[in-house]
Design an enzyme around this catalytic site. Sequence first.
Site, PDB file in Angstrom:
ATOM      1  N   LYS A 144       0.713  -1.448  -0.133  1.00 40.29           N
ATOM      2  CA  LYS A 144      -0.059   0.432  -0.090  1.00 40.29           C
ATOM      3  C   LYS A 144       0.727   1.176  -0.403  1.00 40.29           C
ATOM      4  O   LYS A 144       2.067   1.382   0.567  1.00 40.29           O
ATOM      5  CB  LYS A 144      -1.293  -0.183   1.194  1.00 40.29           C
ATOM      6  N   ARG A 184      -3.699  -9.637   3.543  1.00 43.79           N
ATOM      7  CA  ARG A 184      -3.559 -10.169   2.781  1.00 43.79           C
ATOM      8  C   ARG A 184      -2.354 -10.207   2.266  1.00 43.79           C
ATOM      9  O   ARG A 184      -2.340  -8.515   1.891  1.00 43.79           O
ATOM     10  CB  ARG A 184      -5.193 -10.114   2.259  1.00 43.79           C
TER      11      ARG A 184
END
Length: 403
Positions: free
Chosen positions: A210, A246
């Site tokens: 991210k 994840r």
Amino acid sequence: MTAAGVEVWGILNVTPDSFSDGGRYVDAGAAIAHARRMRAQGADVIDIGGESTRPGATPIPPEEEQARILPVVAELVREGIRVSVDTIHASTARAAVAAGAEIVNDVTAGEHDPDMLRTVAESGARIVLMHSRGIDVTQDTHYDDVVAEVAEHLAARAEAAEAAGIARDRIMIDPGFGFSKEPDDNWRLLAALGRIGRLGLPILVGTSRKRFLGGLLPQGAPAEERDAATAATSLLAAQRGAAAVRVHDVATTSSALRALVATAAAAREPRSERGARQGSIALTGVRAIGHHGVLAAERRDGQEFVVDAHLVLDLGDAIDRDDVRATVHYGELAERIVAAVERDPVDLIETLADRLAALCLEVPRVELASVTVHKPAAPIAVPFGDVAVTVHRSRDRVDWAIA
């Protein structure tokens, strides 16, 4: 599942435009081969997405999304691989579950498609409800208290899912790292993940590659170089109670979680081998009035609950320094337990006990917590002495027991 009790979900983007691996696995054969590789590296679940959620991505019709993912879903299921489908479309969810997917991962928590929750309820699949503020992840990023607002939103979406017919034990929640959040918001969420855990639902954490992790690297570094930071944040999430992480790079995160397990095992060696002074603290008989229970009268009138908390921690610093700051402040903990019992009601004392055990683990020095909730006034039709539930929780999530 890793020995730490945390599932690793491998990300498989069957898209031409995902932010870090777009175009690599558009071909079904390449996607299936990569899924097999992730499974060999330790993935418990393969999370398949056919539509990118990156900023500026062009939406695609559900029919195109299904054409991308369904052949991959069907083959992986045939090979015995557990599959989650990352979609915001009810029709895609329905088709993927029919092909064998067992989990629907919706980044809008069922808000984009009004048929999503009902569709999942009818399918019998599990669902991941993620916090976001719509598909455009760059908009509306202001929060007064990001942790409280995310928790409130997830609680409301979980209630909506249950109202639609999805059993609570089929619901997971995801704080939505990187979605409608500034970098500092993501770090605050990670630091306070235990507060999200008070909702009593398993948490999926997806920090992989991210943008906020890019702030830890030299400017312009490619997304793949965020894998080490992904593994570190996944490890921190596991320590704070995440049920699953994840990730794109399964091998690195799986190794990090194995290191967590090895360290936890060493920490539990006999003190003669490591010189520690592990001890326990018991805080028993804490009484509070709560409105928990499945009956309307219990919710309306309330009743007394009695809580026993047994904590395991290293008492060496407290003994040496004779300082309350080096141990558990019993009075403060008792007040927090009472406040937790008095707040929003739940149906089961199992859920309440887990909430309180998670609260005890928020005390930095506590390694293990065993919490028993007694319900002496339970509405039972025959004479009885007590009904109680005990929940054990550890900071590293490795199985343990208190004698």
